[in-house]
Design a protein around this motif. Structure first.
Motif, PDB file in Angstrom:
ATOM      1  N   ARG A  18      16.929   5.683   2.233  1.00  0.00           N
ATOM      2  CA  ARG A  18      17.265   4.947   0.994  1.00  0.00           C
ATOM      3  C   ARG A  18      17.030   2.965   1.402  1.00  0.00           C
ATOM      4  O   ARG A  18      18.826   3.621   1.979  1.00  0.00           O
ATOM      5  CB  ARG A  18      17.368   5.955   0.001  1.00  0.00           C
ATOM      6  N   LEU A  67      17.341  -1.950  -8.708  1.00  0.00           N
ATOM      7  CA  LEU A  67      16.473  -1.033  -9.326  1.00  0.00           C
ATOM      8  C   LEU A  67      15.666  -2.785  -9.015  1.00  0.00           C
ATOM      9  O   LEU A  67      14.675  -2.447  -8.955  1.00  0.00           O
ATOM     10  CB  LEU A  67      16.147  -0.598 -10.679  1.00  0.00           C
ATOM     11  N   ARG A  87      14.338  -3.310  -5.624  1.00  0.00           N
ATOM     12  CA  ARG A  87      13.543  -2.974  -5.569  1.00  0.00           C
ATOM     13  C   ARG A  87      11.790  -2.971  -6.103  1.00  0.00           C
ATOM     14  O   ARG A  87      10.590  -2.804  -5.019  1.00  0.00           O
ATOM     15  CB  ARG A  87      13.657  -1.243  -5.727  1.00  0.00           C
ATOM     16  N   GLU A  88      11.976  -2.768  -7.084  1.00  0.00           N
ATOM     17  CA  GLU A  88      10.883  -2.563  -8.397  1.00  0.00           C
ATOM     18  C   GLU A  88       9.649  -3.855  -7.323  1.00  0.00           C
ATOM     19  O   GLU A  88       8.501  -4.046  -7.355  1.00  0.00           O
ATOM     20  CB  GLU A  88      10.928  -3.239  -9.532  1.00  0.00           C
ATOM     21  N   GLU A 126       8.534  -3.356  -4.726  1.00  0.00           N
ATOM     22  CA  GLU A 126       6.797  -2.302  -4.931  1.00  0.00           C
ATOM     23  C   GLU A 126       5.352  -3.527  -4.894  1.00  0.00           C
ATOM     24  O   GLU A 126       4.586  -3.256  -4.909  1.00  0.00           O
ATOM     25  CB  GLU A 126       7.353  -1.187  -5.766  1.00  0.00           C
ATOM     26  N   ARG A 170      11.299   3.848   2.280  1.00  0.00           N
ATOM     27  CA  ARG A 170      11.666   4.291   1.707  1.00  0.00           C
ATOM     28  C   ARG A 170      11.147   5.459   0.614  1.00  0.00           C
ATOM     29  O   ARG A 170      11.883   6.614   0.060  1.00  0.00           O
ATOM     30  CB  ARG A 170      12.877   3.240   0.696  1.00  0.00           C
ATOM     31  N   GLY A 227      10.357  11.469  -1.316  1.00  0.00           N
ATOM     32  CA  GLY A 227      10.710  11.216  -2.638  1.00  0.00           C
ATOM     33  C   GLY A 227      10.064  11.466  -3.991  1.00  0.00           C
ATOM     34  O   GLY A 227      10.441  13.239  -2.870  1.00  0.00           O
ATOM     35  N   ARG A 276      15.046  -0.919 -19.430  1.00  0.00           N
ATOM     36  CA  ARG A 276      14.144  -1.508 -18.665  1.00  0.00           C
ATOM     37  C   ARG A 276      12.902  -2.519 -19.322  1.00  0.00           C
ATOM     38  O   ARG A 276      11.957  -1.980 -19.542  1.00  0.00           O
ATOM     39  CB  ARG A 276      13.621  -0.542 -17.718  1.00  0.00           C
ATOM     40  N   ARG A 318       7.030  -4.681 -16.853  1.00  0.00           N
ATOM     41  CA  ARG A 318       6.342  -5.577 -15.162  1.00  0.00           C
ATOM     42  C   ARG A 318       5.759  -6.721 -16.258  1.00  0.00           C
ATOM     43  O   ARG A 318       6.103  -8.081 -15.493  1.00  0.00           O
ATOM     44  CB  ARG A 318       5.665  -5.691 -14.487  1.00  0.00           C
TER      45      ARG A 318
END
Lengths: 213, 324
Positions: A137, A142, A145-146, A149, A170, A174, A198, A201
């Protein structure tokens, strides 16, 4: 009220519109949004098509009263022409709420239907040794990584589903494989999920209230 | 407790699946047996803490998205808006509307003044000189008014009556809604609508009276005026109350102060709309009929007393009982 006087000459002249037409006009102009938003949990046919929903700022469904207030104040948002005041009000507000939304304590959220791609193994992409050399991983924070993605998702949507779908090492082992997951933004925070910091987006207002049909 | 993501998912997945199964009944969570409902509630709390834990530990976003979606779906199943029943309409008419109007009596008084004083001014001006009238309205408009009230009772046929009633619904309730909504501009929009409508009606009445048809006009207006003019004043008052809530916030933020008033505003504007609905029927079918003037005046006096008594007294005992 002007009509208390002005309507008279309409009557003495010819009937321009039938009473049915007039009542329909009234119901469409003032009743449509209220009826659908109150009766259909914050959606109208158009909002469903665009995957939008009106909810209270706290994330729960809006009441009849909220639907009435936010849609009556549409008139004020329209001023002076073409929703200019509403647009200005939206730039002042973190949730992009127009005046009617501020008054009713509601917001419009995006129920983004993008799905997380099913977990896929690199397969023929490399030999066993290469696969074994991948870290189990990736230790990235975070947000980073977002971002990766999101990049992969946009590459997928540009180049078609074949590209990039399985290239994410990764993704091995999962969480629930093949499970349909709604890519959601910020879950309605106040009071419900302490500490949920959080961001969505698409900014603060992008919240998915989930898969209610 | 330091777990890897895989251990976390393996340990918690049964709970997530259980909640997912409970939610599969869609809107009908409240129709499940009581044990299932309380199970769903405790699972909801667990999943919220799972979500926080997953966020804090920086697990991958597919896990977080799954939990986020699950928590959001549970939230909208658990918290649903109270349905709007017909009983709510009855409560609005018998208690809610008149007591909200009484609570906002000073705004109603102010709105009435902003409506009536320009009306009197317009009436006096147009009575004295035609030049004043055509300053406010176009000359053709004034001429049209004078012509249309030149005969008593307009003798419309039935189709025209119902067409006009619909037109009054469309136009007058629309005006009331706009008069209310523009109150969000610190009350200024409502004030404008009140003054403008008051002035115009005054000028029309003055011009028609100057042309010698005043009796026809006032006999026409008297019946529905009780409902129509009062409702416009109330909608303007609601708009000003809304604007005032943005100014005098009393320890709240501006919008929170407005939302504290939302119930009263809602009841006032809905009540005003209902009054205008009644007015439209009177104005469409009764006011233009060729019934004798004394009868019309008698009914008009009764209607005025009815509206006054309704706003002053309806729902008083009950609302007093509710708010000690």
């Amino acid at each position: 009220v002007l009509v208390l006087a002005t309507g008279q000459h309409l009557a003495s002249g010819k009937a321009i519109m039938s009473s049915g037409t007039l009542l329909s006009l009234f119901l469409i102009e003032w009743g449509y949004f209220v009826a659908f938003e109150a009766g259909w949990n914050g959606t109208t046919p158009g909002k469903r098509a665009l995957k939008l929903r009106v909810v209270k700022v706290g994330g729960y469904p809006l009441s009849f009263m909220d639907a009435v207030l936010r849609n009556l104040l549409r008139t004020a948002d329209f001023l002076p022409v073409g929703y200019l005041l509403g647009l200005v009000a939206m730039t002042w507000d973190g949730r992009f709420a127009r005046l009617g939304d501020r008054a009713a304590g509601t917001m419009v959220v995006i129920e983004d239907p993008v799905r997380v791609a099913p977990v896929d193994h690199p397969g023929s992409a490399g030999d066993a040794a290469e696969i074994a050399s991948f870290p189990h991983r990736i230790a990235l924070p975070l947000p980073e990584r977002e971002a990766i993605e999101l990049l992969a998702a946009s590459a997928r949507s540009v180049a078609g589903p074949a590209l990039g779908a399985g290239r994410d090492p990764r993704a091995r082992g999962g969480a629930p494989a093949g499970r349909e997951v709604r890519r959601s933004g910020a879950f309605p925070r106040p009071g419900l999920l302490p500490g949920g910091g959080r961001r969505g987006r698409r900014g603060k207002a992008t919240s998915a209230t989930g898969a209610r049909p | 407790m330091n777990r890897t993501q895989d251990e976390f998912v393996a340990a918690r997945k049964p709970a997530w699946d259980e909640l997912d199964t409970l939610l599969a009944k869609k809107h009908l969570l409240h129709k499940l047996p009581p044990a299932s409902i309380s199970r769903a509630a405790s699972l909801y709390r667990e999943i919220c803490s799972d979500l926080m834990r997953a966020r804090a530990a920086g697990y991958t976003s597919d896990v977080i998205d799954l939990l986020d979606s699950l928590a959001a779906r549970t939230c909208s199943a658990m918290y649903s808006a109270p349905p709007y029943r017909l009983a709510g309409l009855w409560e609005l008419v018998t208690t809610g509307f008149p007591s909200s109007v009484r609570r906002n009596a000073r705004f109603v008084a102010l709105a009435a003044a902003l409506f009536v004083l320009p009306g009197l001014l317009g009436f006096a001006g147009a009575l004295r000189s035609r030049g004043f009238a055509i300053q406010i309205m176009s000359e053709s408009m004034v001429a049209q008014m004078e012509k249309s009230y030149s005969e008593f009772g307009h003798g419309r046929d039935e189709g025209a009556d119902s067409m006009m009633a619909s037109f009054y619904v469309y136009n007058n309730i629309g005006i009331a809604f706009r008069c209310f909504a523009t109150g969000i501009l610190f009350g200024l929009g409502s004030m404008f609508f009140l003054v403008y409508n008051g002035l115009t009606i005054g000028v029309v009445a003055g011009a028609v009276t100057a042309a010698g048809h005043g009796r026809n006009l006032f006999t026409f207006i008297a019946g529905h005026g009780a409902f129509e003019l009062t409702a416009i004043v109330i909608s303007g008052a609601a708009g000003m109350a809304m604007g005032y809530a943005l100014v005098n916030t009393g320890q709240r933020s501006r919008w929170a102060s407005l939302r504290a008033q939302a119930g009263d505003l809602f009841r006032m504007i809905m009540g005003a709309a209902l009054m205008l609905l009644v007015a439209a029927f009177i104005e469409g079918f009764w006011s233009p009929s060729s019934i004798l003037a004394p009868v019309k005046w008698g009914v008009a006096v009764l209607l005025h007393l009815l509206v006054l008594a309704y706003l002053l007294f309806a729902g008083r005992a009950r609302s007093r009982g509710e708010r000690p």
